[in-house]
Design a protein around this motif. Structure first.
Motif, mmCIF file in Angstrom:
data_model
loop_
_atom_site.group_PDB
_atom_site.id
_atom_site.type_symbol
_atom_site.label_atom_id
_atom_site.label_comp_id
_atom_site.label_asym_id
_atom_site.label_seq_id
_atom_site.Cartn_x
_atom_site.Cartn_y
_atom_site.Cartn_z
ATOM 1 N N ARG A 214 -2.205 -10.017 -9.001
ATOM 2 C CA ARG A 214 -2.242 -9.021 -7.645
ATOM 3 C C ARG A 214 -2.942 -9.226 -6.599
ATOM 4 O O ARG A 214 -3.991 -9.856 -7.130
ATOM 5 N N TRP A 227 -0.492 -4.453 -4.261
ATOM 6 C CA TRP A 227 -0.091 -5.773 -3.997
ATOM 7 C C TRP A 227 0.975 -6.075 -5.961
ATOM 8 O O TRP A 227 0.025 -6.667 -6.288
ATOM 9 N N ASP A 228 1.380 -5.979 -6.589
ATOM 10 C CA ASP A 228 2.245 -6.555 -7.538
ATOM 11 C C ASP A 228 3.219 -7.742 -7.280
ATOM 12 O O ASP A 228 4.012 -7.338 -6.739
ATOM 13 N N THR A 234 4.326 -2.074 -4.683
ATOM 14 C CA THR A 234 3.019 -1.908 -4.666
ATOM 15 C C THR A 234 2.985 -1.021 -5.501
ATOM 16 O O THR A 234 3.531 -0.108 -6.326
ATOM 17 N N SER A 235 1.633 -1.690 -6.520
ATOM 18 C CA SER A 235 1.118 -0.635 -7.866
ATOM 19 C C SER A 235 0.357 0.930 -7.476
ATOM 20 O O SER A 235 0.794 1.877 -8.131
ATOM 21 N N THR A 274 -8.960 -0.761 -10.045
ATOM 22 C CA THR A 274 -7.158 -1.358 -10.066
ATOM 23 C C THR A 274 -6.739 -0.527 -10.614
ATOM 24 O O THR A 274 -4.650 -0.934 -10.780
#
Length: 393
Positions: A214, A227-228, A234-235, A274
């Protein structure tokens, strides 16, 4: 304290210098430093002219002091970035306003090779995790990667105006953010590419999380996106009250990757989980109210650098007004305010101690003990602003 080196960069007339400072157990104590700068106590009947002359001499001596072990002076303009090779800490790469970037030996300043071909100021330069590759990027968006062993260029690519660039922590993968808001990711040297579409405003800062899967990116509009990297989506997105009320200037990540800390022109630092993408803490210096930012206000102060301590539950926030604030992570309370004579450019914690380093616009590198909030020592030698620095292991 173990021996370590500080590499710092400085504008010096027409010529740019890099200084390498050896930190060792014989450095002056706070008491030693205090003796050199304390005010002379004038009393009646003493020869005031003699005392004043002595004090002036001491001040001049302090200003002329050069604590560096080595000065690298191949640049002919401001030096914007410096990085050490992570494997041996024996090589440095620097980039500057003169459109040049050099890879050189820390021991003697000998240039191994120049990273040629840039036509704009080199603002990003760093080694890959294994020190095999070095990447250089200029303001216009030209990015080049060089193989250190052969001194040969192995890959290049041109994006929009470059804002930041970072290597993956355990792979030959390069991430870069640009002024159009896009984030690019390449495998090096094959050049396989993935882009993470931005909102149309600058991707001002970014960092790959320790898991390597990430990345957190801050944008000019105050939004923070997680971001993944594999999925390309986007997570988590933090905006509105959860985001910042001004451009995001800096970001840091805790060692375990569970928390990120973002700083902004809005004079606030936000602590974000996170896992959940939720804001779990907001740090601002005492008495400073959040601003509804106007253009002229945004120039007066901002958060310039943030960082997590690895050995104690502490975070540090550095401000353009010269304030270094150290907060307790568990209670989110202000532990110490450490004043500087000029704006702070960058801060960095030692890996395995509560010591914290800062560089500032007055050309001084300072070391602080986060437990007491006291300055341990300071290193001089530059005659203008320090724009970047890094520590060896």
């Amino acid at each position: 304290m173990e021996n370590s080196e500080v590499n710092s960069v400085d504008l010096h007339g027409d010529e740019e210098i890099i200084e390498v400072i050896e930190l060792n157990e014989t450095e002056p104590t706070p008491d030693d430093l205090a003796e050199g700068v304390e005010d002379v106590d004038f009393t009646e009947g003493e020869d005031e002219g003699w005392e004043t002359e002595d004090e002036g001499g001491e001040e001049m001596e302090e200003a002329d002091k050069d604590d560096s072990d080595l000065t690298f002076s191949r640049h002919t303009g401001s030096v914007f970035c410096v990085n050490l090779d992570p494997s041996t800490n024996s090589l440095a790469v620097t980039g500057g306003e003169d459109d040049r970037s050099f890879v050189w030996r820390v021991s003697d300043g000998e240039v191994l090779f120049e990273c040629t071909g840039h036509k704009d100021s080199v603002t990003s330069a760093s080694f890959s995790h294994d020190s095999a590759l070095v990447a250089t990027g200029d303001m216009s968006g030209l990015i080049k990667v060089w193989k250190v062993e052969t001194k040969q260029e192995v890959w290049s690519f041109e994006v929009g105006d470059l804002e930041w660039m970072e290597w993956h922590p355990c792979a030959h993968v390069l991430l870069a953010g640009t002024a159009d808001g896009n984030v690019w990711m390449w495998k090096i040297p094959s050049g396989e590419c993935k882009t993470f579409q931005g909102p149309g405003c600058q991707a001002t800062t970014g960092k790959i999380l320790p898991d390597g899967k990430r990345a957190v990116v801050g944008y000019e509009d105050g939004i923070v996106r997680l971001w993944d990297l594999k999925q390309g989506n986007t997570s988590h997105v933090l905006k509105g009250p959860d985001g910042h009320q001004g451009p995001v200037t800096c970001v840091a990540c805790s060692k375990d990757g569970g928390l990120i800390l973002t700083g902004s022109v809005d004079c606030r630092a936000k602590l974000i989980s996170t896992a959940t993408g939720k804001v779990v803490g907001v740090f601002s210096t005492e008495g400073r109210k959040p601003k509804v930012l106007m253009e002229e206000e945004s120039e007066t102060n901002s958060v310039e650098s943030v960082g997590f301590c690895n050995v104690l539950p502490l975070v540090a926030v550095a401000y353009l007004d010269g304030t270094l604030a150290i907060y307790d992570l568990s209670t989110q309370s202000l532990r110490h305010k450490c004043p500087h004579e000029a704006g702070i450019v960058h801060l960095q914690w030692e890996d395995s101690s509560p010591l914290l380093y800062t560089c500032s616009l007055d050309g001084v590198v300072r070391i602080w003990d986060a437990r007491s909030g006291q300055m341990v020592t300071q290193y001089r030698g530059h005659t203008a602003e320090i724009l970047d620095f890094t520590l060896n292991r």
